[in-house]
Design an enzyme around this catalytic site. Structure first.
Site, PDB file in Angstrom:
ATOM      1  CB  CYS A  47      -0.982  -0.018   1.165  1.00 17.48           C
ATOM      2  SG  CYS A  47      -0.234  -0.085   2.807  1.00 17.48           S
ATOM      3  CD1 TRP A  48       1.947   6.630   2.082  1.00 18.45           C
ATOM      4  CD2 TRP A  48       1.551   6.763  -0.111  1.00 18.45           C
ATOM      5  NE1 TRP A  48       2.571   7.766   1.616  1.00 18.45           N
ATOM      6  CE2 TRP A  48       2.344   7.878   0.270  1.00 18.45           C
ATOM      7  CE3 TRP A  48       1.177   6.635  -1.448  1.00 18.45           C
ATOM      8  CZ2 TRP A  48       2.760   8.842  -0.635  1.00 18.45           C
ATOM      9  CZ3 TRP A  48       1.595   7.597  -2.349  1.00 18.45           C
ATOM     10  CH2 TRP A  48       2.374   8.693  -1.935  1.00 18.45           C
TER      11      TRP A  48
END
Length: 352
Positions: A94-95
């Site tokens: 993810c981020w």
């Protein structure tokens, strides 16, 4: 505590069954690891809702986020992952490698798949990729050969012909989805983000054999709205240049083939040409507008080449050009596929 393996860059990403980006579609569209698929555990709207709630209560935001992530993960399990066998081994991110990717990685590992988490997520990939891309241009033995020439000589066509014959090609305009000129705005689709352009560039560069030549096209610092990374721009300015030549009549034919949408939508072409009034004068632009209105396409295309593009061309070796003087020239005789293949062969056989 987690019950899955983690991976840190640099790593051989090809060892994974696939790479899964669990961020929102909006985040994925801006940039992602090349080749990754998007299986979001929060939609665009859900991420906004969680973020808004977090400003007033981190605890309530975590509860909402956990429920939404669980629901979306369940949907992916019952649909996308349903037919995956036990050998399946994805890499997820993810981020920053936080709750979103950890949650789905934990679930997949619990099922029995060898799911791994990318340490630091997309943020770590971006930082590592920018550094690696700079290294490829500044500190490697990579040798670029730059194809230069007047607008309409078919440099991109020549790159494609070189690729057909097994040469390594860096098609910057293809990656940027822009032809690098006033008329070069993409007719279909939009230009990618700057970040995705750089990721695509890194991905292409990583495929090359550094011991072999790489052919590319002379570009300005900007291709449409996108900027060449400084390390690439510097490499282009230091690389050998080959001048490509094509007769004017054939250049006119090439523009006619490559910009057919303007013939079907002359109003958009007329609007674009008005931008040139400042540098080419009202009289010439009015003449072009009249030629377009009367559909005198060959006359218009010849004039736009001679009276605009050719005047704007900064010949390699001139004081206003970043490129060095050409070390050789290659003549393409017509816009036929055979002519470009013949020119590509001549290029490959040059002692560079």
């Amino acid at each position: 505590m987690h019950y899955f393996e983690t991976t840190t860059l640099p790593a051989d990403l090809s060892e994974f069954s696939e790479i899964i980006d669990v961020r929102t579609p909006a985040e994925f569209a801006i940039d992602h690891i090349p080749g990754a698929i998007n299986l979001p555990v929060l939609s665009n709207e859900e991420r906004i809702s969680v973020g808004t709630l977090h400003k007033s209560s981190a605890f309530e935001a975590r509860k909402l986020g956990a429920g939404l992530v669980s629901a979306n993960a369940a949907k992916h399990l019952s649909e996308y992952f349903l037919k995956k066998d036990l050998s399946y081994s994805p890499l997820l991110y993810c981020w920053r490698g936080g709750m979103r990717s950890r949650s789905l990685t934990h679930i997949l590992s619990s099922v029995g798949w060898r799911a791994q988490l990318l340490n630091g997520g997309y943020s770590a990939f971006r930082k590592w990729m920018v550094s690696d891309l700079e290294n490829q241009f500044e500190h490697s033995d990579l040798k670029l050969i730059v194809l230069s020439g007047l607008t309409g000589v078919g440099k991109t066509r020549l790159l494609h012909s070189l690729e057909e014959q097994g040469a390594q090609v860096l098609d910057l305009e293809g990656m940027a989805n822009h032809k690098g000129s006033l008329l070069g705005t993409p007719h279909t689709g939009a230009q990618p983000s700057q970040k995705f352009f750089e990721s695509s560039l890194w991905h292409q560069m990583s495929k090359f054999d550094p011991a072999k030549l790489v052919y590319t096209e002379a570009e300005s610092n900007k291709i449409g709205k996108l900027h060449c990374p400084p390390s690439l721009w510097k490499k282009l300015s230091e690389s050998p240049v080959i001048e490509i030549e094509l007769p004017l009549l054939e250049r006119t034919k090439l523009l006619s083939e490559e910009y057919p949408h303007f013939c079907n939508d002359p109003a958009s072409l007329s609007d674009l040409l008005n931008v040139l009034r400042r540098i080419r004068g009202n009289a010439l632009v009015d003449t072009w507008q009249k030629q377009i209105k009367e559909q005198h396409w060959e006359i218009f295309l010849t004039s736009i080449l001679q009276d605009h593009y050719d005047l704007s061309y900064r010949k390699p070796g001139d004081e206003k050009s970043i490129y060095s003087s050409p070390i050789a020239s290659v003549q393409v005789h017509s816009i036929s596929a055979d002519s470009y293949l013949s020119a590509a062969t001549e290029l490959i056989e040059l002692e560079l």
